[in-house]
Design a protein around this motif. Structure first.
Motif, PDB file in Angstrom:
ATOM      1  N   PRO A 409       7.140 -34.961 -16.859  1.00 39.60           N
ATOM      2  CA  PRO A 409       7.501 -33.969 -15.395  1.00 39.60           C
ATOM      3  C   PRO A 409       8.603 -32.959 -15.725  1.00 39.60           C
ATOM      4  O   PRO A 409       8.595 -31.949 -15.371  1.00 39.60           O
ATOM      5  N   TYR A 410       9.547 -33.248 -16.562  1.00 44.56           N
ATOM      6  CA  TYR A 410      10.779 -32.600 -16.778  1.00 44.56           C
ATOM      7  C   TYR A 410      10.469 -31.227 -17.408  1.00 44.56           C
ATOM      8  O   TYR A 410      10.745 -30.302 -17.343  1.00 44.56           O
ATOM      9  N   CYS A 411       9.225 -31.442 -18.363  1.00 40.88           N
ATOM     10  CA  CYS A 411       8.878 -30.391 -19.197  1.00 40.88           C
ATOM     11  C   CYS A 411       7.978 -29.454 -18.267  1.00 40.88           C
ATOM     12  O   CYS A 411       7.757 -28.226 -18.886  1.00 40.88           O
ATOM     13  N   ARG A 412       7.779 -29.691 -16.994  1.00 39.08           N
ATOM     14  CA  ARG A 412       7.064 -28.867 -16.301  1.00 39.08           C
ATOM     15  C   ARG A 412       7.881 -27.996 -15.225  1.00 39.08           C
ATOM     16  O   ARG A 412       7.503 -27.313 -14.311  1.00 39.08           O
ATOM     17  N   THR A 413       9.123 -28.341 -15.360  1.00 34.74           N
ATOM     18  CA  THR A 413      10.229 -27.348 -14.838  1.00 34.74           C
ATOM     19  C   THR A 413      10.529 -26.238 -15.718  1.00 34.74           C
ATOM     20  O   THR A 413      10.232 -26.084 -16.948  1.00 34.74           O
ATOM     21  N   ARG A 414      11.140 -25.202 -15.156  1.00 32.81           N
ATOM     22  CA  ARG A 414      11.367 -23.936 -15.793  1.00 32.81           C
ATOM     23  C   ARG A 414      12.209 -24.385 -16.985  1.00 32.81           C
ATOM     24  O   ARG A 414      12.171 -23.915 -18.146  1.00 32.81           O
ATOM     25  N   PHE A 415      13.356 -24.929 -16.697  1.00 32.60           N
ATOM     26  CA  PHE A 415      14.424 -25.068 -17.817  1.00 32.60           C
ATOM     27  C   PHE A 415      13.975 -26.337 -18.606  1.00 32.60           C
ATOM     28  O   PHE A 415      14.298 -26.099 -19.965  1.00 32.60           O
ATOM     29  N   GLY A 416      13.006 -27.113 -18.137  1.00 32.44           N
ATOM     30  CA  GLY A 416      12.479 -28.226 -19.081  1.00 32.44           C
ATOM     31  C   GLY A 416      11.739 -27.591 -20.003  1.00 32.44           C
ATOM     32  O   GLY A 416      11.453 -27.925 -21.371  1.00 32.44           O
ATOM     33  N   PHE A 417      10.784 -26.603 -19.596  1.00 31.26           N
ATOM     34  CA  PHE A 417       9.734 -25.939 -20.452  1.00 31.26           C
ATOM     35  C   PHE A 417      10.375 -25.006 -21.559  1.00 31.26           C
ATOM     36  O   PHE A 417      10.005 -25.014 -22.761  1.00 31.26           O
ATOM     37  N   GLN A 418      11.457 -24.418 -21.128  1.00 31.88           N
ATOM     38  CA  GLN A 418      12.351 -23.621 -22.049  1.00 31.88           C
ATOM     39  C   GLN A 418      12.940 -24.476 -22.954  1.00 31.88           C
ATOM     40  O   GLN A 418      12.955 -24.132 -24.180  1.00 31.88           O
ATOM     41  N   SER A 419      13.605 -25.673 -22.619  1.00 37.30           N
ATOM     42  CA  SER A 419      14.053 -26.438 -23.644  1.00 37.30           C
ATOM     43  C   SER A 419      12.992 -27.239 -24.413  1.00 37.30           C
ATOM     44  O   SER A 419      13.364 -27.153 -25.746  1.00 37.30           O
ATOM     45  N   LEU A 420      11.922 -27.197 -23.890  1.00 39.60           N
ATOM     46  CA  LEU A 420      10.854 -27.938 -24.945  1.00 39.60           C
ATOM     47  C   LEU A 420      10.367 -26.791 -26.161  1.00 39.60           C
ATOM     48  O   LEU A 420      10.230 -27.237 -27.281  1.00 39.60           O
ATOM     49  N   ILE A 421      10.392 -25.517 -25.608  1.00 39.71           N
ATOM     50  CA  ILE A 421      10.178 -24.686 -26.528  1.00 39.71           C
ATOM     51  C   ILE A 421      11.408 -24.291 -27.476  1.00 39.71           C
ATOM     52  O   ILE A 421      10.820 -24.440 -28.764  1.00 39.71           O
ATOM     53  N   GLN A 422      12.322 -24.481 -27.178  1.00 39.88           N
ATOM     54  CA  GLN A 422      13.633 -24.172 -28.094  1.00 39.88           C
ATOM     55  C   GLN A 422      13.484 -25.672 -29.069  1.00 39.88           C
ATOM     56  O   GLN A 422      13.790 -25.366 -30.305  1.00 39.88           O
ATOM     57  N   LYS A 423      13.138 -26.954 -28.615  1.00 43.48           N
ATOM     58  CA  LYS A 423      12.930 -28.103 -29.410  1.00 43.48           C
ATOM     59  C   LYS A 423      12.083 -27.839 -30.303  1.00 43.48           C
ATOM     60  O   LYS A 423      12.052 -28.333 -31.722  1.00 43.48           O
ATOM     61  N   GLU A 424      10.771 -27.850 -29.818  1.00 41.34           N
ATOM     62  CA  GLU A 424       9.551 -28.010 -30.714  1.00 41.34           C
ATOM     63  C   GLU A 424       9.300 -26.690 -31.590  1.00 41.34           C
ATOM     64  O   GLU A 424       8.649 -26.880 -32.601  1.00 41.34           O
ATOM     65  N   TRP A 425       9.637 -25.617 -31.106  1.00 41.52           N
ATOM     66  CA  TRP A 425       9.113 -24.376 -31.696  1.00 41.52           C
ATOM     67  C   TRP A 425      10.321 -23.703 -32.589  1.00 41.52           C
ATOM     68  O   TRP A 425      10.108 -23.342 -33.643  1.00 41.52           O
ATOM     69  N   ILE A 426      11.317 -23.318 -31.961  1.00 45.36           N
ATOM     70  CA  ILE A 426      12.680 -22.814 -32.574  1.00 45.36           C
ATOM     71  C   ILE A 426      13.122 -23.620 -33.519  1.00 45.36           C
ATOM     72  O   ILE A 426      13.213 -23.209 -34.606  1.00 45.36           O
ATOM     73  N   MET A 427      13.471 -24.877 -33.118  1.00 47.51           N
ATOM     74  CA  MET A 427      14.406 -25.752 -34.067  1.00 47.51           C
ATOM     75  C   MET A 427      13.124 -26.364 -35.067  1.00 47.51           C
ATOM     76  O   MET A 427      13.494 -27.031 -35.951  1.00 47.51           O
ATOM     77  N   GLY A 428      12.186 -26.559 -34.316  1.00 43.84           N
ATOM     78  CA  GLY A 428      11.023 -26.973 -35.246  1.00 43.84           C
ATOM     79  C   GLY A 428      10.508 -26.133 -36.296  1.00 43.84           C
ATOM     80  O   GLY A 428       9.408 -26.578 -37.123  1.00 43.84           O
ATOM     81  N   GLY A 429      10.988 -25.051 -36.435  1.00 43.25           N
ATOM     82  CA  GLY A 429      10.868 -24.219 -37.508  1.00 43.25           C
ATOM     83  C   GLY A 429       9.485 -23.486 -37.546  1.00 43.25           C
ATOM     84  O   GLY A 429       9.000 -23.015 -38.663  1.00 43.25           O
TER      85      GLY A 429
END
Length: 691
Positions: A409-429
């Motif tokens: 559910p943290y990933c369904r908050t605004r900051f959690g979703f943004q953090s998810l994109i940062q982790k999996e997409w930006i840092m995920g290459g």
């Protein structure tokens, strides 16, 4: 505002106008005063430079009464194409919400998809140097807008300059450091923006990764490592990431990060979701044996039956290919790039068959289904799941992110979703630079992988809106941000590329041609036989037959949907045919004919607020009768009070639109022929509030 016929031909079946103006706009006089385009100032961002412009350009607009033109100036900068004209004569059409960076008549250079010219009423794509210049310019955008500019009254030299400039600056291959992002960063470095402190986790320090491990309680079996600090092991991996505790730093550096299980997320029961970059094809038997021995050792660190099991998902072999995504979206977007009203209604009868043949909704369904299969392994079978892909930066990003959105559910908050994109997409290459084709160097690499992910998330949001802290409008704006080179988020292929370029301040004078990223190879056979050979025996021990997981998946899926939804727990989407829908707000927002005036979610909300206000008024009278204090008014009731028309595509669509009627009636409209003409009915005005 000019009369009918000023737009010229549109390359489609538009009925010929009954009146044609042969008077140039600058020759029109009213009260003996010459009327030309009203002066509208060009707003330039820091570092933005004007490249070329043309006066007496008409922006063509079509409604029920015909085609009209707004006289103005068309300009091209190193950031955008902009039309500067006075549209105050188009009724009170001011949008209630505005993009702070991009105006309604602005097109960033990265947002241009295709450019067409109209020659003698024939529409042709424009490329390179032109021998003849068009009388009309049509621009299709990646956010699905379509612009028509009539150049019939523009001076010939200005036509050549603006058309050539737009073609060159939107189609010619670019150097990385020639992106406007760098000019903007240089201009802003002495005047940094101030704002609230960052609440999005950036995952650019080892502390951030340790925080995420503690949050998900994965720090018992996994550890954050700094083996790639300074990108000494691999330029594709982030400087810091998480691996199994038993894995040594020597193992990480053996094959430049390939064959290493990288942690994504831990489930409440201790199982983990991991990803791995596959080994490339090798012909050398000695290398094959070395890699096989290495993988056997790696698998023993995460597969320890009966206490800890592992299932592998080889996405490059058994899942959707990148070519399939690219081809499907190319067909899908054509349904919404509508040049005129006639074209829209011409396709109405066969629209659903065209939608089905594009296969886009089926690809969304398959992504959601794969994510649910992974969740079933984690949640029910208590099994670790390892996603394997050639570079672990495309399909891995989609599935790992969807799993976390559904389970955490943290990933369904605004900051959690943004953090998810940062982790999996930006840092995920994820290769945003290539996948969005920002440099225009390789059209074959352009695949809307991130847009596919956002569309999958939209399906969840529209099915379970109370579970999310953000709305579909947030997702739509996020999809638009892919083509706005102001922030660095979506304009690099890896953290290494970003760090080595953004921190070099000689931004506007590139010295060398940037190297294009390695070819993904998705136009050749994607089946990695090497991985099959290396892991075949291991997989047979780890994975049950394909029939059993299918049965257990259906049981898990049906069981969850038979219960009351816990919006703070596990969240699964419906994936049956009718439940997967077109992302209407994003895809249809620029098509007036597709809007439901006075309808949609915002109209429903407005009606609910009216009822709340009525209830509150009654409560007030009761309280006054009993000499009680009145309840404080709800702030939400002031949301929608300004008189205007609501639209189903609010807030992107203009608040007031002329009613739209098909030029060529479809079967549906023919069926209503004997009834009252609904197209002529005026929608009632409702009270909107100040937002």
């Amino acid at each position: 505002m000019l009369g009918k016929g000023v737009g010229g031909g549109g390359g489609s079946k538009t009925p010929k106008p009954s009146f044609v103006s042969y008077v140039r706009p600058e020759e029109i006089h009213t009260n003996e005063n010459e009327v030309t385009e009203k002066e509208v100032n060009l707003h330039l961002l820091p570092g933005e430079q004007l490249l070329c412009e043309a006066s007496t350009v008409l922006k063509c607009i079509q409604d029920d009464s015909g085609q009209h033109g707004i006289c103005g100036k068309l300009v091209c900068t190193d950031f955008k194409i902009a039309f500067l004209g006075d549209e105050s004569t188009l009724d009170d059409n001011e949008p209630q919400f505005k993009n702070k960076v991009i105006g309604e008549n602005d097109i960033t250079l990265h947002c241009v998809d295709q450019i067409y010219g109209v020659f003698d009423e024939k529409k042709k794509p424009l490329f390179g140097q032109l021998k003849k210049y068009p009388e009309k310019l049509i621009i299709h955008c990646k956010d699905l807008r379509v612009f028509h500019f009539c150049l019939r009254y523009t001076k010939e030299e200005e036509v050549k300059r603006i058309v050539s400039g737009i073609i060159h600056h939107t189609q010619a291959p670019k150097l990385l450091k020639r992106l406007f992002l760098f000019s903007y960063a240089s201009a802003k470095q002495n005047n940094p923006a101030t704002g609230p402190p960052h609440q999005t986790v950036m995952f650019d320090t080892i502390k951030d990764w340790r925080w995420e491990l503690e949050r998900t309680k994965g720090n018992i079996k996994y550890k954050a490592v700094s083996a790639n600090e300074g990108y000494k092991v691999c330029e594709k991996l982030p400087a810091y990431f998480v691996v199994p505790v038993s894995l040594s730093e020597e193992d990480i550096s053996c094959f430049q990060g390939r064959g290493i299980p990288i942690w994504c997320w831990s489930c409440h029961n201790g199982c983990a979701l991991l990803k791995m970059s596959a080994f490339p094809k090798e012909q050398d038997d000695s290398n094959l044996q070395i890699q096989k021995a290495f993988l056997d050792g790696i698998y023993k660190t995460i597969h320890k039956p009966p206490y800890e099991n592992l299932k592998t998902e080889e996405l490059s072999n058994t899942f959707i290919s990148l070519q399939e995504i690219q081809t499907s979206y190319s067909k899908f977007k054509q349904l919404f790039l509508i040049d005129n009203s006639s074209e829209f209604w011409d396709t109405d009868v066969k629209w659903f068959s065209l939608l089905e043949s594009s296969n886009w909704l089926d690809i969304i369904r398959r992504c959601l289904k794969k994510a649910i299969e992974v969740i079933e392994c984690l949640e029910v079978q208590n099994t670790n799941v390892l996603l394997i892909e050639e570079n672990a930066s495309d399909l891995c990003c989609i599935i790992s992110s969807l799993v976390q959105v559904m389970m955490d559910p943290y990933c369904r908050t605004r900051f959690g979703f943004q953090s998810l994109i940062q982790k999996e997409w930006i840092m995920g290459g994820h290769c945003f630079l290539d996948r969005c084709n920002h440099l225009r160097q390789n059209d074959k690499e352009e695949v809307p992988v991130f847009l596919l992910f956002l569309d999958c998330v939209w399906q969840l949001v529209q099915q379970h809106p109370p579970a999310f802290e953000f709305t579909e409008t947030y997702l739509t704006v996020l999809s638009d941000s892919l083509y706005i080179p102001i922030f660095s988020t979506f304009f690099f292929n890896s953290p290494y590329q970003k760090d080595t370029n953004v921190h070099q301040r000689q931004l506007s004078l590139p010295l060398t041609q940037t190297k294009s990223s390695p070819k993904r190879g998705f136009f050749r056979e994607e089946t990695d036989h090497l991985i099959k050979n290396l892991l075949g025996k291991r997989i047979s021990k780890l994975i049950n037959s394909s029939d059993e997981p299918h049965d257990s998946f259906r049981e898990f899926y049906d069981s969850w949907h038979s219960k009351t939804v816990d919006y703070h727990g596990l969240l699964l989407p419906h994936i049956e045919g009718p439940e997967i829908k077109v992302w209407a707000q994003r895809c249809l927002r620029w098509i007036p004919e597709a809007q439901i005036l006075g309808g949609g979610p915002v109209a429903t909300m407005n009606k609910v607020l009216e009822m709340m206000e009525e209830v509150q008024s009654l409560q007030k009278k009761i309280d006054e009768k009993h000499n009680s204090l009145m309840a404080p008014p709800l702030d939400a009731l002031s949301l929608l009070r300004k008189p205007a028309r609501l639209s189903s595509l609010f807030p992107f669509a203009l608040l007031q639109r002329h009613s739209s009627k098909p030029v060529l009636p479809t079967n549906s409209w023919k069926a209503l022929g004997d009834e009252e003409d609904l197209a002529k009915q005026e929608d009632e005005f409702v009270d909107l509030g100040d937002v």
